[in-house]
Design a protein around this motif. Structure first.
Motif, PDB file in Angstrom:
ATOM      1  N   LYS A 177       0.870  -1.167   0.000  1.00 15.77           N
ATOM      2  CA  LYS A 177       0.000   0.000   0.000  1.00 15.77           C
ATOM      3  C   LYS A 177       0.911   1.221   0.000  1.00 15.77           C
ATOM      4  N   SER A 178       1.011   1.888  -1.151  1.00 15.37           N
ATOM      5  CA  SER A 178       2.029   2.930  -1.239  1.00 15.37           C
ATOM      6  C   SER A 178       1.511   4.254  -1.783  1.00 15.37           C
ATOM      7  N   PRO A 179       0.529   4.901  -1.241  1.00 15.46           N
ATOM      8  CA  PRO A 179      -0.282   4.464  -0.093  1.00 15.46           C
ATOM      9  C   PRO A 179      -1.590   3.825  -0.565  1.00 15.46           C
ATOM     10  N   MET A 189     -11.038   5.767  -4.632  1.00 15.78           N
ATOM     11  CA  MET A 189     -10.020   5.506  -5.666  1.00 15.78           C
ATOM     12  C   MET A 189      -8.921   6.555  -5.581  1.00 15.78           C
ATOM     13  N   PRO A 190      -7.704   6.195  -5.950  1.00 16.85           N
ATOM     14  CA  PRO A 190      -6.630   7.178  -5.878  1.00 16.85           C
ATOM     15  C   PRO A 190      -6.755   8.236  -6.964  1.00 16.85           C
ATOM     16  N   PRO A 191      -6.483   9.500  -6.645  1.00 18.69           N
ATOM     17  CA  PRO A 191      -6.426  10.504  -7.720  1.00 18.69           C
ATOM     18  C   PRO A 191      -5.107  10.359  -8.470  1.00 18.69           C
ATOM     19  N   VAL A 192      -5.180  10.483  -9.777  1.00 18.01           N
ATOM     20  CA  VAL A 192      -3.971  10.331 -10.600  1.00 18.01           C
ATOM     21  C   VAL A 192      -3.820  11.588 -11.464  1.00 18.01           C
ATOM     22  N   LEU A 193      -2.617  12.169 -11.430  1.00 15.32           N
ATOM     23  CA  LEU A 193      -2.330  13.293 -12.314  1.00 15.32           C
ATOM     24  C   LEU A 193      -1.801  12.728 -13.635  1.00 15.32           C
ATOM     25  N   VAL A 194      -2.425  13.145 -14.741  1.00 13.51           N
ATOM     26  CA  VAL A 194      -1.964  12.734 -16.068  1.00 13.51           C
ATOM     27  C   VAL A 194      -1.336  13.947 -16.741  1.00 13.51           C
ATOM     28  N   THR A 195      -0.107  13.779 -17.216  1.00 16.73           N
ATOM     29  CA  THR A 195       0.536  14.863 -17.975  1.00 16.73           C
ATOM     30  C   THR A 195       0.825  14.332 -19.376  1.00 16.73           C
ATOM     31  N   THR A 196       0.751  15.232 -20.336  1.00 15.18           N
ATOM     32  CA  THR A 196       1.101  14.846 -21.708  1.00 15.18           C
ATOM     33  C   THR A 196       2.016  15.920 -22.273  1.00 15.18           C
ATOM     34  N   ASP A 197       3.186  15.495 -22.759  1.00 13.23           N
ATOM     35  CA  ASP A 197       4.127  16.508 -23.257  1.00 13.23           C
ATOM     36  C   ASP A 197       3.891  16.783 -24.749  1.00 13.23           C
ATOM     37  N   SER A 198       4.763  17.638 -25.304  1.00 10.22           N
ATOM     38  CA  SER A 198       4.560  18.059 -26.694  1.00 10.22           C
ATOM     39  C   SER A 198       4.736  16.907 -27.678  1.00 10.22           C
ATOM     40  N   ASN A 199       5.424  15.846 -27.251  1.00  3.42           N
ATOM     41  CA  ASN A 199       5.579  14.669 -28.114  1.00  3.42           C
ATOM     42  C   ASN A 199       4.450  13.655 -27.894  1.00  3.42           C
ATOM     43  N   ASN A 200       3.415  14.081 -27.155  1.00  7.76           N
ATOM     44  CA  ASN A 200       2.257  13.237 -26.874  1.00  7.76           C
ATOM     45  C   ASN A 200       2.602  12.033 -25.998  1.00  7.76           C
ATOM     46  N   THR A 236      -0.570  11.974  -3.458  1.00 12.39           N
ATOM     47  CA  THR A 236      -0.735  11.795  -2.008  1.00 12.39           C
ATOM     48  C   THR A 236      -0.551  13.154  -1.339  1.00 12.39           C
ATOM     49  N   ASP A 237      -0.836  13.222  -0.048  1.00  5.22           N
ATOM     50  CA  ASP A 237      -0.558  14.474   0.653  1.00  5.22           C
ATOM     51  C   ASP A 237       0.941  14.542   0.960  1.00  5.22           C
ATOM     52  N   LEU A 238       1.356  15.585   1.624  1.00 10.50           N
ATOM     53  CA  LEU A 238       2.806  15.790   1.842  1.00 10.50           C
ATOM     54  C   LEU A 238       3.424  14.685   2.681  1.00 10.50           C
ATOM     55  N   PRO A 260      -3.072   8.941   1.582  1.00 11.40           N
ATOM     56  CA  PRO A 260      -4.058   9.100   0.498  1.00 11.40           C
ATOM     57  C   PRO A 260      -4.821  10.429   0.598  1.00 11.40           C
ATOM     58  N   ILE A 261      -5.182  10.995  -0.538  1.00 12.54           N
ATOM     59  CA  ILE A 261      -6.072  12.156  -0.541  1.00 12.54           C
ATOM     60  C   ILE A 261      -7.303  11.818  -1.400  1.00 12.54           C
ATOM     61  N   HIS A 262      -8.429  12.230  -0.907  1.00 10.55           N
ATOM     62  CA  HIS A 262      -9.672  11.977  -1.648  1.00 10.55           C
ATOM     63  C   HIS A 262     -10.536  13.236  -1.712  1.00 10.55           C
ATOM     64  N   SER A 263     -11.263  13.546  -0.638  1.00 10.01           N
ATOM     65  CA  SER A 263     -12.242  14.632  -0.708  1.00 10.01           C
ATOM     66  C   SER A 263     -11.589  15.991  -0.936  1.00 10.01           C
ATOM     67  N   ASP A 264     -10.372  16.205  -0.408  1.00 11.90           N
ATOM     68  CA  ASP A 264      -9.747  17.532  -0.547  1.00 11.90           C
ATOM     69  C   ASP A 264      -9.459  17.904  -1.992  1.00 11.90           C
ATOM     70  N   ILE A 265      -9.286  16.901  -2.847  1.00  7.19           N
ATOM     71  CA  ILE A 265      -8.873  17.190  -4.224  1.00  7.19           C
ATOM     72  C   ILE A 265     -10.062  17.287  -5.185  1.00  7.19           C
ATOM     73  N   LEU A 266     -11.259  17.018  -4.687  1.00  7.81           N
ATOM     74  CA  LEU A 266     -12.432  16.978  -5.571  1.00  7.81           C
ATOM     75  C   LEU A 266     -12.640  18.263  -6.387  1.00  7.81           C
ATOM     76  N   PRO A 267     -12.397  19.468  -5.802  1.00  9.02           N
ATOM     77  CA  PRO A 267     -12.648  20.680  -6.624  1.00  9.02           C
ATOM     78  C   PRO A 267     -11.715  20.814  -7.836  1.00  9.02           C
ATOM     79  N   TYR A 268     -10.659  20.017  -7.896  1.00  9.60           N
ATOM     80  CA  TYR A 268      -9.665  20.190  -8.975  1.00  9.60           C
ATOM     81  C   TYR A 268      -9.741  19.097 -10.047  1.00  9.60           C
ATOM     82  N   ILE A 269     -10.659  18.178  -9.859  1.00  8.49           N
ATOM     83  CA  ILE A 269     -10.700  17.032 -10.775  1.00  8.49           C
ATOM     84  C   ILE A 269     -11.261  17.431 -12.137  1.00  8.49           C
ATOM     85  N   GLY A 270     -10.704  16.821 -13.172  1.00  6.25           N
ATOM     86  CA  GLY A 270     -11.275  16.957 -14.511  1.00  6.25           C
ATOM     87  C   GLY A 270     -11.064  18.305 -15.151  1.00  6.25           C
ATOM     88  N   GLN A 271     -10.084  19.061 -14.684  1.00  6.83           N
ATOM     89  CA  GLN A 271      -9.799  20.340 -15.339  1.00  6.83           C
ATOM     90  C   GLN A 271      -8.296  20.579 -15.338  1.00  6.83           C
TER      91      GLN A 271
END
Lengths: 343, 263
Positions: free
Chosen positions: B67-69, B193-204, B212-214, B218-229
């Motif tokens: 569990k990481s985490p 479910m874990p939040p996952v940051l997806v990045t895509t560079d200029s080469n796709n 995770t937090d500092l 795990p982080i769940h509810s705190d990150i909800l306002p930032y999801i999907g944008q």
């Protein structure tokens, strides 16, 4: 016209109309699905259903909203209006498939009630671009549900035509919500200029048709008329009315239809008791004023539907000075016998 | 019949030839409109990812639980090469409810060998497993000698991308990102479910960061306002074999006013 209520009073034209609705809906869905599977095969079946039925419902709604004003501008389109009710219910079914699948896909199997989730899973109500667009679609679907559920003469009679009409005018609220639902939702992510342009043209077309049709009616309603010494209002000359047709004339915000037939003139209130159709745009058929929308009929001399039917509209008194037609602006109670004027 | 000419009455079968001709032309035009709109709306859709969700197929996977985490199964795919399979629950829930039920019976599962039968989700080198029932998790008798400290610090980074829920993004839904999917992603992450940051560079080329937090929790509810944008995130990135983990302070996330560029 009917005396009792049946689920649907079928006739040849309704059957043809419904077969065409079904054929067009199937054609749209098959073409949409076929092209998607051919050129974008990685789709999921859920996304395909949501998108195919959602776009279909939007297109059907545009056609439905165009039928009213386009029939006022060109009466040749009136056959499209005759069974528009079935088109509306079919559009609701397409919208419901879109809505229910979207709710299942995006809002079920979570830790809150799906309906509660629609309103709370995105709380950016103060942002335009991030606005929770699914709420708009949900409210529109509820309106369309009530409209579809009451799309029957039983409800028209029991709710009263004016309440029924107000409820069904809510289609414009639903349309506004759906346009916002699409522009603040799908078009924030699917940014093809073709789809955005296409829907924008659709919106402008609907607004323009309504404005043009409305402008024509305002011209009729605001036409000033001279009064004679008895306060009767001058309508027009007899030669200005075609045989078996009418002239619509507005008195104190009420429209009156003055019909010419068999060398006679009669005036009745312009609004059909069925769905508010413009009787003055109808025609005398078999001796009866016949509504252009659904063929409801009234006798020109007393504004009553021929027995055994029971609808009645107000009647008006006319007089003729040479070939000039004058109207007494005071309406008689609905169904009052008024002697036609010979012309 | 003559007086009915050019005046349509729906319940009368006879129609004047002029009306009939007009209606035929109108039906033809409507058919063309329907075909054109179907083509425009279908062909204008953005390409869908070739991600996969094996909904009707269950696969047995054996590996070492850690569990990481967030719950994962470390699987040796070939000698000395490991893949960490992210474990997820049924519907819009994380895997913790199933893991916790087994833990209550068997004690800690960390570094124990499990065999789990579930539905695979995979895309772009990442594999996830949906668990639908705690009965489908088997605790293997042998102890693992696998190392427990898998993460190594890569450094501090500022990254632009989009926070998604991995279950939908990696295969269950298409598209599993962006505004249309935002409500669903919020429910999934609120459900564990874990939040996952997806990045895509200029080469796709895309990279994926489990957030995770500092303190690495795990982080769940705190990150909800930032999801999907589209957003900008700062934090310490660690490499967890085939995954990255990013430790962030949620309050430092900056929303970016631009279109999503991930996938």
């Amino acid at each position: 016209m009917g005396l009792d209520y049946q689920t649907i009073l079928w006739n040849k034209h309704k059957k043809v109309y419904d077969k065409l609705i079904l054929a067009f809906m199937l054609m749209y869905l098959l073409v949409f699905a076929g092209l998607t599977f051919t050129f974008n095969a990685q789709t999921t079946i859920e996304t395909l259903i949501i998108r195919a039925f959602g776009t279909l419902a939007v297109i059907m709604l545009h056609i439905i909203l165009a039928i009213g004003p386009i029939s006022r501008l060109n009466t040749s389109f009136l056959p499209l209006l005759y069974n528009r009710r079935h088109l509306g219910v079919s559009m609701f079914l397409a919208a419901a498939v879109h809505g229910v699948f979207s709710m299942i896909q995006f809002h079920t199997l979570g830790n809150v009630n799906p309906v509660y989730s629609i309103f709370t899973s995105n709380l950016d109500y103060t942002s335009l671009t991030n606005f929770p667009f699914q709420v708009l679609g949900f409210v529109a679907l509820i309106i369309l549900f009530f409209m579809a559920a009451t799309s029957h003469d039983f409800w028209l009679k029991n709710l009263s035509p004016s309440v029924w009409k107000k409820l069904h005018m809510m289609v414009y609220v639903a349309y506004a919500l759906i346009i916002l639902h699409v522009f603040l939702g799908a078009f924030q992510q699917e940014t093809s200029p073709f789809t955005i342009g296409f829907l924008s043209i659709g919106f402008v077309t609907i607004v323009s048709l309504h404005l043009i049709a409305g402008f024509n009616e305002v011209k009729t309603d605001t036409k000033k008329s001279e009064k004679d010494e008895s306060n009767w209002l001058y309508v027009c000359r007899t030669g200005e009315i075609e045989e078996d047709r009418a002239k619509i004339f507005t008195v104190d915000k009420e429209r009156v239809a003055i019909f010419k037939y068999e060398g006679k003139l009669s005036a009745i209130h312009n609004v059909c008791k069925h769905q508010g159709g413009p009787l003055g745009e109808g025609k005398i058929v078999d001796g009866c004023i016949t509504c252009p929308w659904h063929g409801y009929q009234y006798l020109p001399g007393n504004g009553q539907s021929p027995p055994p039917f029971t609808e009645k509209v107000a009647t008006y008194e006319l007089k003729l000075v040479k070939d000039k037609i004058y109207l007494n602006p005071e309406a008689f109670p609905e169904g009052t016998e008024v002697k036609p004027v010979n012309c | 019949m003559n007086e009915r000419k050019d005046f349509y009455i729906g319940y009368i079968d006879d129609v004047s030839p002029a009306t009939k001709k007009f209606l035929k032309r109108t039906v033809l035009i409507l058919a063309l409109v329907i075909l054109t709109t179907a083509a425009i709306f279908s062909l204008s859709q953005q390409p869908f990812a070739n991600s996969t969700f094996e909904l009707s197929n269950e696969t047995k996977i054996s590996g070492v639980y850690h569990k990481s985490p967030y719950p994962m199964l470390r699987v040796e795919v070939e000698k000395g090469v490991y893949k960490n399979i992210l474990l997820l629950g049924f519907g819009k829930f994380g895997a913790n409810m199933y893991i916790d039920a087994l833990k209550a019976k068997e004690g800690t599962l960390i570094n124990r060998r499990l065999t789990i039968e579930g539905n695979l989700i995979y895309y772009n080198g990442k594999t996830l497993l949906q668990i639908t029932n705690e009965q489908k998790i088997t605790l293997e008798p042998e102890r693992s000698s696998s190392k427990t400290d898998l993460a190594s610090v890569v450094g501090d980074f500022e990254l632009e991308g989009e926070v998604v829920d991995p279950k939908c993004y990696f295969g269950v839904m298409k598209p599993g990102k962006g505004k249309i999917h935002r409500s669903c992603a919020s429910l999934c992450i609120a459900g564990g479910m874990p939040p996952v940051l997806v990045t895509t560079d200029s080469n796709n080329i895309s990279e994926y960061f489990l957030l995770t937090d500092l303190k690495g929790q795990p982080i769940h509810s705190d990150i909800l306002p930032y999801i999907g944008q589209p957003s900008k995130l700062n934090g310490t990135v660690e490499k967890l074999e085939d995954w990255y983990v990013m430790k962030i302070d949620v309050s430092n996330i900056e929303k970016l006013n631009k279109n999503s560029e991930i996938y």
